[in-house]
Design a protein around this motif. Structure first.
Motif, PDB file in Angstrom:
ATOM      1  N   ASP A 181       0.840  -1.189   0.000  1.00  0.00           N
ATOM      2  CA  ASP A 181       0.000   0.000   0.000  1.00  0.00           C
ATOM      3  C   ASP A 181       0.882   1.248   0.000  1.00  0.00           C
ATOM      4  OD1 ASP A 181      -2.430  -1.421   0.163  1.00  0.00           O
ATOM      5  OD2 ASP A 181      -2.103  -1.714   2.316  1.00  0.00           O
ATOM      6  N   LYS A 182       0.247   2.383  -0.283  1.00  0.00           N
ATOM      7  CA  LYS A 182       0.987   3.637  -0.228  1.00  0.00           C
ATOM      8  C   LYS A 182       1.308   3.959   1.215  1.00  0.00           C
ATOM      9  CE  LYS A 182      -1.143   7.445  -1.276  1.00  0.00           C
ATOM     10  NZ  LYS A 182      -1.800   8.448  -2.126  1.00  0.00           N
ATOM     11  N   LEU A 183       2.585   4.200   1.506  1.00  0.00           N
ATOM     12  CA  LEU A 183       3.019   4.333   2.890  1.00  0.00           C
ATOM     13  C   LEU A 183       2.735   5.720   3.466  1.00  0.00           C
ATOM     14  CD1 LEU A 183       4.420   2.644   5.058  1.00  0.00           C
ATOM     15  CD2 LEU A 183       6.603   3.577   4.282  1.00  0.00           C
ATOM     16  N   LYS A 184       2.904   6.764   2.637  1.00  0.00           N
ATOM     17  CA  LYS A 184       2.756   8.136   3.132  1.00  0.00           C
ATOM     18  C   LYS A 184       2.066   8.998   2.085  1.00  0.00           C
ATOM     19  CE  LYS A 184       7.134   8.111   5.737  1.00  0.00           C
ATOM     20  NZ  LYS A 184       8.450   8.773   5.846  1.00  0.00           N
ATOM     21  N   LEU A 185       1.541  10.137   2.543  1.00  0.00           N
ATOM     22  CA  LEU A 185       0.982  11.122   1.637  1.00  0.00           C
ATOM     23  C   LEU A 185       2.109  12.058   1.206  1.00  0.00           C
ATOM     24  CD1 LEU A 185      -1.530  12.243   0.247  1.00  0.00           C
ATOM     25  CD2 LEU A 185      -1.861  13.752   2.212  1.00  0.00           C
ATOM     26  N   GLU A 186       2.941  11.552   0.296  1.00  0.00           N
ATOM     27  CA  GLU A 186       4.054  12.321  -0.257  1.00  0.00           C
ATOM     28  C   GLU A 186       4.020  12.135  -1.766  1.00  0.00           C
ATOM     29  OE1 GLU A 186       6.283  14.156   1.362  1.00  0.00           O
ATOM     30  OE2 GLU A 186       6.458  13.404   3.415  1.00  0.00           O
ATOM     31  N   VAL A 187       4.522  13.121  -2.499  1.00  0.00           N
ATOM     32  CA  VAL A 187       4.426  13.067  -3.951  1.00  0.00           C
ATOM     33  C   VAL A 187       5.148  11.865  -4.530  1.00  0.00           C
ATOM     34  CG1 VAL A 187       6.444  14.567  -4.279  1.00  0.00           C
ATOM     35  CG2 VAL A 187       4.689  14.433  -6.061  1.00  0.00           C
ATOM     36  N   GLU A 188       6.243  11.420  -3.908  1.00  0.00           N
ATOM     37  CA  GLU A 188       7.004  10.297  -4.461  1.00  0.00           C
ATOM     38  C   GLU A 188       6.278   8.962  -4.302  1.00  0.00           C
ATOM     39  OE1 GLU A 188       9.029  11.250  -0.421  1.00  0.00           O
ATOM     40  OE2 GLU A 188       8.002  12.329  -2.042  1.00  0.00           O
ATOM     41  N   TYR A 189       5.239   8.929  -3.462  1.00  0.00           N
ATOM     42  CA  TYR A 189       4.461   7.702  -3.270  1.00  0.00           C
ATOM     43  C   TYR A 189       3.199   7.696  -4.132  1.00  0.00           C
ATOM     44  CZ  TYR A 189       7.241   6.859   0.980  1.00  0.00           C
ATOM     45  OH  TYR A 189       8.256   6.637   1.869  1.00  0.00           O
ATOM     46  N   MET A 190       3.033   8.675  -4.988  1.00  0.00           N
ATOM     47  CA  MET A 190       1.755   8.869  -5.671  1.00  0.00           C
ATOM     48  C   MET A 190       1.350   7.709  -6.566  1.00  0.00           C
ATOM     49  SD  MET A 190       1.362  12.861  -6.674  1.00  0.00           S
ATOM     50  CE  MET A 190      -0.221  12.518  -7.415  1.00  0.00           C
ATOM     51  N   GLN A 191       2.313   6.929  -7.061  1.00  0.00           N
ATOM     52  CA  GLN A 191       1.959   5.832  -7.962  1.00  0.00           C
ATOM     53  C   GLN A 191       1.245   4.696  -7.225  1.00  0.00           C
ATOM     54  OE1 GLN A 191       2.313   6.305 -11.236  1.00  0.00           O
ATOM     55  NE2 GLN A 191       3.076   8.317 -10.621  1.00  0.00           N
ATOM     56  N   ASN A 192       1.313   4.736  -5.869  1.00  0.00           N
ATOM     57  CA  ASN A 192       0.600   3.755  -5.054  1.00  0.00           C
ATOM     58  C   ASN A 192       0.951   2.329  -5.458  1.00  0.00           C
ATOM     59  OD1 ASN A 192      -1.090   2.927  -3.019  1.00  0.00           O
ATOM     60  ND2 ASN A 192      -2.972   3.122  -4.204  1.00  0.00           N
ATOM     61  N   ARG A 193       2.254   2.065  -5.548  1.00  0.00           N
ATOM     62  CA  ARG A 193       2.740   0.763  -5.983  1.00  0.00           C
ATOM     63  C   ARG A 193       3.509   0.056  -4.871  1.00  0.00           C
ATOM     64  NH1 ARG A 193       2.991   0.554 -11.428  1.00  0.00           N
ATOM     65  NH2 ARG A 193       5.137  -0.134 -11.709  1.00  0.00           N
ATOM     66  N   GLY A 194       3.257   0.474  -3.636  1.00  0.00           N
ATOM     67  CA  GLY A 194       3.929  -0.133  -2.506  1.00  0.00           C
ATOM     68  C   GLY A 194       5.352   0.365  -2.366  1.00  0.00           C
ATOM     69  N   THR A 195       6.037  -0.104  -1.334  1.00  0.00           N
ATOM     70  CA  THR A 195       7.436   0.270  -1.143  1.00  0.00           C
ATOM     71  C   THR A 195       8.063  -0.670  -0.122  1.00  0.00           C
ATOM     72  OG1 THR A 195       8.936   2.134  -0.734  1.00  0.00           O
ATOM     73  CG2 THR A 195       7.083   1.886   0.775  1.00  0.00           C
ATOM     74  N   THR A 196       9.357  -0.556   0.017  1.00  0.00           N
ATOM     75  CA  THR A 196      10.053  -1.219   1.113  1.00  0.00           C
ATOM     76  C   THR A 196      10.809  -0.164   1.901  1.00  0.00           C
ATOM     77  OG1 THR A 196      12.174  -1.625  -0.002  1.00  0.00           O
ATOM     78  CG2 THR A 196      10.420  -3.226  -0.372  1.00  0.00           C
TER      79      THR A 196
END
Length: 434
Positions: free
Chosen positions: A33-48
């Motif tokens: 899931d999107k971890l934070k409301l930040e522009v770099e997370y906008m693609q909503n493709r998860g993260t580590t």
């Protein structure tokens, strides 16, 4: 193109451990899931959120994750003996990470905390002093830490506008460079390394444009320093580790920096952020400017001299100011800077104004009146984000940046190299190779 299956979205957060070098492990805290409301997370493709454990005669833990992973991360880390952790290395400090740091430091009271001076100041501001004072060791550029068994860590100062406390860490034994905010991606998958490196080009570029395109001067200096190291793996804070395409990724970063610096139009993006929301807006506006073909230089007014701010604005074709309202007014430090700007900057420059306006919003109104009375032309209507700041507000900031860039190009009548069409369109499924 990286693809992500809908089925993967149902997965829960987890932490995976993998060996990545001699006596070195990565602990990958993963979310789809999107971890934070930040522009770099906008693609909503998860993260580590990657942290690292190095075991020489001494044991070092690098960059524990933020509070979203605190519970499951500590469960995994508890399999290691807390008494054997000698150093907690913080390559940058933010409020989200402090919750995890506090708990780890409590479980391992003998561990020293290694960080830069600005990071130590942040710990002090978080009221972790004086109890922590004796445990904090401040390191500078080229300082070293010997863990034994050949693991001699070298610290590289990685100060930027966004991360004043930034560090990178190089282990000469494993030849791993722990890069923190460099060379990362916000994408979740099962692979540890860049096994499908060509498919990650788009992800690396989007991440660069979101985080680094507005601070290329500082970034170029950092890249010059780390190019001299004999790294065989780049180990970032987010996403996949790079070992198959190091040269390509470094070349791309250098090229992207150069491309930004040679764009014909430039905007100075000034901001002050009390609780991080104005900073989020600034990053989104910067992305909009970059996508419209404008070079951006981001300036944190709290850490930049008035003389440098004035010189940067004078060398730019327009400037944008972001500020919060503090106690119903503009902060004294920023007010003094604004007075100098109004007295010295050409009225023909295009301007913009934005801020997190959750309380009275008086600061924005006062500055708007001053800019209008001085006959400045606005590149977009002053942008105010209020309580409930969300994805829609973030997108509005990006569009404001694009609008400013388009107006600037029109007024300057300059030919601007535009980004490729549909450059940031991503598919909704993840390739199995990743």
């Amino acid at each position: 193109m990286i693809q992500q299956t809908v089925r993967s979205r149902t997965k829960i957060k987890d932490v995976r451990i993998a060996d990545i070098g001699i006596n070195t492990q990565v602990l990958r805290s993963r979310t789809w899931d999107k971890l934070k409301l930040e522009v770099e997370y906008m693609q909503n493709r998860g993260t580590t959120s990657n942290s690292y454990l190095i075991k020489g005669d001494k044991v070092a833990l690098i960059d524990p994750p933020g509070q979203s992973f605190t519970h499951i991360y500590l469960e995994i880390l508890s399999n290691h003996e807390w008494g054997k952790i000698d150093y907690i290395i913080l390559q940058h400090v933010n409020p989200n990470r402090l919750a995890t740091i506090k708990l780890i430091a409590g479980y391992a009271p003998q561990a020293q905390i290694i960080c830069s001076q600005p990071a130590a100041n942040a710990l002090r501001g978080a009221l972790m002093f004086p109890a922590w004072k004796s445990r904090v060791v401040v390191v500078k550029d080229k300082d070293t830490l010997d863990l034994g068994q050949g693991h001699k860590l070298q610290f590289i100062s990685a100060t930027t506008t966004r991360w004043l406390d930034g560090l990178c860490t190089y282990d000469s034994r494993s030849k791993i460079l722990f890069t923190d905010k460099l060379f990362g991606t916000h994408l979740c998958g099962d692979s540890v390394f860049d096994d499908s490196s060509q498919q990650l080009d788009w992800e690396h570029h989007f991440y660069f444009d979101c985080l680094h395109a507005s601070q290329t001067k500082q970034l170029t200096t950092i890249l010059t320093k780390i190019k001299a190291l004999e790294a065989e793996i780049y180990a970032p804070a987010h996403g996949f580790l790079t070992k198959h395409s190091l040269s390509q990724l470094m070349d791309n970063y250098c090229f992207w920096c150069k491309a930004q610096n040679h764009r014909p139009s430039k905007v100075a993006l000034l901001h002050v952020s009390a609780y991080g929301n104005t900073s989020k807006m600034s990053n989104a506006i910067a992305l909009g400017l970059v996508q419209s073909g404008i070079a951006v230089e981001s300036i944190n007014c709290e850490s930049t001299s008035t003389a440098k701010i004035i010189n940067t604005i004078q060398a730019s074709d327009g400037f944008i100011i972001g500020l919060p309202t503090l106690n119903g007014q503009i902060s004294r430090q920023l007010q003094a800077t604004l007075d100098v700007i109004l007295a010295n900057i050409d009225r023909s420059k295009l301007v913009g104004l934005f801020g997190y306006d959750a309380w009275s919003g008086q600061a924005l109104s006062v500055l708007e009146s001053k800019l209008k009375n001085a006959n400045y032309k606005f590149g977009f209507k002053p942008l105010r984000a209020e309580f409930g700041f969300d994805q829609t507000a973030l997108q509005e900031c990006i569009e404001a940046g694009k609008k400013f860039g388009q107006k600037l190009q029109k007024s300057e009548k300059l030919h601007v190299i535009r980004p490729a069409k549909n450059r940031y369109q991503a598919s909704t499924t993840v390739d199995k190779a990743v």
